[in-house]
Design an enzyme around this catalytic site. Structure first.
Site: not given
Length: 159
Positions: A34-36, A38
């Site tokens: 759920e990371c930028g 990803t």
């Protein structure tokens, strides 16, 4: 001491010795779904598809220490990585990469290759490039895309 002295639990809950990867070039990455950053999973998978037959292994280690961006269970993480990004490179069980509960492998990696601001990992998708003898060759910040380090990988693979 090399990375071959460590073991880790796979995302399917099997104990895996990193000595199983002797003779391979490794890219070890702390991941989060759920990371930028990803979408880098797609680029990592492309590198894996392109160079796995020539000796590249990518090892993904999910971590929830940065912005609670990996809150799921190992099963949920595996499903997201596979269904959203087609990941089929080895993924491991969720770990800590910093602090007293950091996985021993990451304690070793960060003590051997300091980042810009010291040893600690600052965010998801920090990458460590390991040569065929288990030596840590380089460390890349999360902003470095998989595509941007392809030349470093090719050099170690002699392709």
């Amino acid at each position: 001491m090399t990375i071959y002295d460590f073991t880790a639990t796979t995302i399917r809950n099997d104990e895996k010795s990193l000595s199983d990867f002797k003779g391979k070039v490794l890219l070890i990455v702390n991941t989060a779904s759920e990371c930028g950053f990803t979408p880098q999973l797609e680029g990592l998978q492309e590198l894996y598809n392109k160079y796995n037959n020539q000796g590249l292994e990518i090892l993904g280690f999910p971590c929830n220490q940065f912005g609670n961006q990996e809150p799921g269970t190992d099963t949920e993480i595996a499903t997201i990585c596979q269904s959203n990004y087609g990941v089929n490179f080895p993924m491991f069980s969720k770990i800590d990469v910093n602090g007293e509960n950091a996985h021993p492998l990451f304690k070793h990696l960060t003590s051997e290759k300091k980042g810009l601001l010291g040893g600690n990992i600052k965010w998801n998708f920090t990458k460590f490039l390991i040569d065929k003898d288990g030596n840590i060759i380089d460390r890349f910040a999360p902003q470095k895309t998989p595509e941007s380090i392809e030349k470093n990988i090719k050099k170690l693979l002699n392709v």
